[in-house]
Each structure stands twice: as C-alpha cells, then as structure tokens.
Design an enzyme around this catalytic site. Structure first.
Site, short mmCIF file in Angstrom:
data_model
loop_
_atom_site.label_atom_id
_atom_site.label_comp_id
_atom_site.label_asym_id
_atom_site.label_seq_id
_atom_site.Cartn_x
_atom_site.Cartn_y
_atom_site.Cartn_z
N GLU A 83 0.85 -1.20 0.00
CA GLU A 83 0.00 0.00 0.00
C GLU A 83 0.89 1.24 0.00
OE1 GLU A 83 -2.44 0.39 3.62
OE2 GLU A 83 -1.65 -1.56 4.20
N CYS A 120 -3.70 -3.69 4.16
CA CYS A 120 -2.76 -4.69 4.70
C CYS A 120 -3.14 -6.13 4.35
CB CYS A 120 -2.67 -4.57 6.21
SG CYS A 120 -2.34 -2.90 6.76
N HIS A 244 -3.02 -10.01 11.95
CA HIS A 244 -2.45 -8.74 11.47
C HIS A 244 -2.14 -7.87 12.69
CE1 HIS A 244 -1.71 -5.00 9.56
NE2 HIS A 244 -2.81 -4.44 10.03
#
Ligand code: CAA
Length: 445
Positions: A83, A120, A244
């Site tokens: 990203e 993500c 995450h």
C-alpha cells in the site's frame, strides 16, 4: 489433493531503527509506557535513504531464491502486495524482477506479474492468487513468488506516527510445501468502511479510534464465516493464532474477543462460570446498552482469569515478538506474525509438524480474512534459516534529528538529499531517477 502452501519465507527489515520509549516518547512528551505497555512497541524499522519498497522486496526475494537454489525459470508468477506504491500503472513486481535479473543469468519474461491492493490484507490475497493459480493447474510445475513490502509511514504528528515501520516478506508458494499448507476454507468479513485510506496521497488519512473498532468488527465476521465452512473453532484446535499486527495492543484486544467467542457454550465457559459468571446473552437484556455494559464487565473479568492469561501467553504473545521491534509493516505484518510464532516454537523445542495455526488478516477499508494452516515437516529447516535477529541487531539506531531527516527523505513532496546512515552490502539500492520518472536500482556487492 496435493498440499499447496508456503514453501519458504524470508524477511527483510529496513536498515534503521527508532527507539520508541527512549527517543520518540520524550520528544512527544509522553510516558514511555504508553508505547511499551499500551501499544506494545519497543521500536520501529525505517528505510535508509537508499531503501524503498522495491529494494526491500527484491532483497527478501533474492535471499529466498539463493537459499532455495532457485533460478528465474523456477518462478511462474511474481505478485507484490503493497500500500506504498509510487506508480499508478507500472507494478512494483516489474521493478523487483528487473532487480533480480541483474544478478541472475536468466530472466522472468514468462512469469505473470502483478500488484495487489487492499490495504494490509493484500499480502494474504496474493497468497490466495498463487494458491488458486497452482490449484487451477496453470503453474506448469513452477512456484509463485509473493512479496509483501511497505514503508508504513504516517504524516509527522499523526497519532499513527508511533506505529510506523518498514520491511518486506518474501514467500515462495508451491505444491508440497516445506513450511505450511493453506486451508481451502476461508472466512471473510468485508464492508465499505472509511477507517484508513490514502486518496492519491502518500500518507494515510486515519480515523485511529474507529479503525480499531472496524478491525474488531470485521475480524468477528470473518471468524463466524470461517466457522460456517470449517466448523466451530475451539481453544485447543490451534497452537498459535498469528493476526495482522498494526501494533501488539491491537491484537491484545482482538484476542480477548476471539477467546470469548471460542469458549462460548463450551466446558471452559462452564468452568469459568463459578469465577466470573456466564457470558451475557442479548436475549436476557431489555436494551442493547444494558447488554453491552454487561458484556464489557464480563470481558474485563475474563481478561483477569488465569485460564485466559495462560492461553494468551501460549497462543498469542509469541506471535508479537518481532512486531514489537519493527512496528507495522502493513501487508507483511501478518506474515511476520506467523514467522514470529514458528520461531518461538523452534526456540522452545516445540514439535509443530501437523499442528494448526489460525491466521487472521485485516485490511482497512475494510476486510478481514481467516483461514487455517497446517505446519509441514520442513518447518524447522525453514525457520532456522531466518536471520531476522541478526538483521534487527545490525540496524542503525537513529537520534531524533536523524529520524526527522529520514522521514523527510522518504516524503514524496519534499526534495531533500539525505546522506545514508548505513553502508549497503550485498543488497539492491535505489540509484536515482530515469528519463521517464522511473526509479533505478543497482546491486551493491
Ligand atoms: N501506560 C500504559 N498504557 C498507556 C499509557 C501509559 N502511560 N498511556 C496510554 N496507554 C494506553 C492507552 O490506554 C491505550 O490502550 P487501550 O486502547 O487498551 O486503552 C494505548 O496505550 C494507546 O493509547 P492512546 O489510545 O491514547 O493512543 P493514541 O490515541 O495516541 O493512538 C491509535 C492510538 C489511535 C491506535 C494510533 O496509534 C493510530 O492511529 N494508529 C494507526 C491506525 C491503526 O493502526 N489502527 C489499527 C486498526 S487499522 C489496521 O490494522 C490497518 C493498519 O495496519 C493501519
């Protein structure tokens, strides 16, 4: 059905380090424990002035190819998840292939290349793409290279500044893998959310507090969806649960919710009932507010039980060890958490072959995905090969002035020339701009 999954992994950290309690906190006038205890972070990794998403990704991939004795012909696909891309057309994977072609005789002209974007979660989505490509019979016996690479920088003064990080994870996806087999079952939790975005800008617009709530809501949905295809998840089914990790404190919140969910209507809930009561059920309350208050109270009590603390210490805490030292790597973060867990298993002589991991990925905007992985019998060899501890120890520790300079050096809107703090060796480096505004790279022996 032949197993498909991650055959090998390599991690490449940015070469600089910012000490959060020691250097960042005093400058911000904050208590160092906000970082170490609240967010759960000791330090973050930063890219030196010659590093970026391409160099870190190519360096991780190069190390992986060297260790596995691979040539370009062995790779049928290169997907980069990021990203932090700097081009709306030309994918980062072409730059990475260009770097690798400088050091190999062959080329990647017959490899399918792309770039994946969904905040993500894109790293995990690239694993899916590789898995599907192999399962569809399109790989011609070749493997896929998946690279998750990010410079997770926030604008100076943004609340997210404390959670920055930079690094790359390269993964080789193959049939009959050495490290882990991916489950065919997946659960999703996905909704149009405005928690964190970069509308054609380098640094994110973030609603930090809301982003935490969206992470939790989408993860819960994904877990329920996963259970609808894979069956109920129980506490003892998974040895580790790598999630995450934008910062370890986030995973601490998610873990408590997940634990409450998996113990509901089980003997564990019954056992704990004498100590903290049973979980509140919505039908027992007159209003939503009353139910939520009761739930909050139950969660506070659950968090303090020995049973929960032991589960957290064994199943979650080991997934956070590397994140504590490097910060958020966006697309690479959940893959760092998996490596961290398996490294813990190796260091504690834990037999992992055939054991399961529950993987929770998240991308703002927003989507969560849950799947399981079965550890394969080559896992020890693969994890022993990681040199992340050495890399972390070798980072140059920045002073506050160094940090301000290096943040400016990576700010696309600033045109500053910053001397490198470290000396590159056996790695790809950024080497200036080409005539069409493209980035150029070279390998330093
Ligand atoms: N001792 C111990 N703990 C302390 C403390 C002290 N002296 N001072 C504060 N704390 C605790 C706080 O109580 C808080 O913990 P709880 O949330 O459990 O209450 C924690 O430290 C953080 O403190 P604040 O909430 O005051 O911190 P903040 O407001 O400055 O920033 C943040 C927190 C909003 C998450 C910010 O870091 C941020 O915006 N981060 C970027 C967005 C992000 O990472 N969101 C996560 C979900 S989105 C996602 O996952 C995608 C992604 O990768 C970005």
């Amino acid at each position: 059905m032949t197993a498909v999954g991650i055959d090998a992994v390599e991690i490449w950290t940015g070469n600089l380090k910012l000490d959060l309690p020691g250097t960042f906190a005093p400058e911000k006038g904050e208590d160092p424990e906000k970082y170490t205890k609240g967010l759960g972070l000791n330090a973050s990794s930063f890219p030196d002035s010659y590093e970026d998403i391409v160099t870190m990704g190519a360096n991780a991939a190069h190390r992986l190819m060297e260790r596995k004795g691979l040539e370009p012909d062995d790779i049928g696909r290169i997907d980069v998840a990021t990203e932090s891309a700097f081009d709306n057309s030309k994918p980062v994977s072409t730059y990475v292939a260009g770097c690798l072609e400088q050091v190999y005789d062959g080329d990647f002209h017959h490899a399918n290349k792309g770039e994946r974007k969904f905040a993500c979660i894109a790293g995990t989505q690239s694993l899916d793409d590789a898995y599907n490509w192999i399962r569809a019979g399109r790989s011609r016996g070749r493997s896929a290279l998946v690279i998750a690479t990010d410079t997770a920088l926030y604008a100076r003064g943004d609340d997210g500044e404390a959670t920055q990080g930079a690094g790359a994870v390269a993964m080789l996806i193959s049939e009959d893998p050495n490290l882990v087999e991916l489950s065919a079952e997946q659960g999703y939790g996905s909704a149009d959310e405005t928690d964190f975005l970069k509308p054609n800008q380098q640094f994110p617009s973030v609603d930090g507090k809301r982003s935490v709530q969206v992470y939790l809501a989408r993860m819960r949905e994904a877990l329920e969806d996963f259970e609808s295809v894979a069956g109920e998840v129980h506490e003892e089914d998974f040895v580790y649960a790598p999630f995450h990790t934008p910062f370890p404190g986030m995973v601490r919140k998610a873990a408590l919710l997940a634990y409450r969910h998996v113990i509901r209507d089980t003997e564990i809930e019954d056992d704990l009932a004498t100590e903290i009561g049973r979980q509140p059920r919505p039908e027992a309350f007159d209003s939503d507010d009353e139910y939520r208050d009761a739930l909050r109270e139950y969660m506070d009590s659950l968090k303090r039980t020995d049973r929960y603390a032991e589960w957290y210490e064994a199943t979650i805490d080991p997934t956070l060890t590397i994140a504590r030292e490097v910060g958020n790597w966006y697309t690479g973060s959940v893959h760092v958490a998996r490596a961290s867990a398996l490294k813990h298993a190796l260091e504690s002589d834990r037999e992992m072959t055939g054991k399961k991991l529950l993987i929770g990925s998240y991308g703002s905007g927003a989507q969560a995905e849950i799947h399981s992985e079965t550890v394969r019998d080559g896992w020890e060899e693969e994890i022993t090969a990681l040199n992340i501890d050495e890399q972390l120890a070798e980072r140059y520790e920045m002073t506050w002035d160094d940090y301000e300079e290096i943040h400016d050096a990576h700010n696309h809107e600033m045109d500053v020339d910053v001397e490198e703090f470290t000396t590159p060796s056996e790695e790809f480096v950024f080497d200036g701009w080409g005539r069409m505004g493209e980035r150029k790279y070279r390998y330093v022996e």
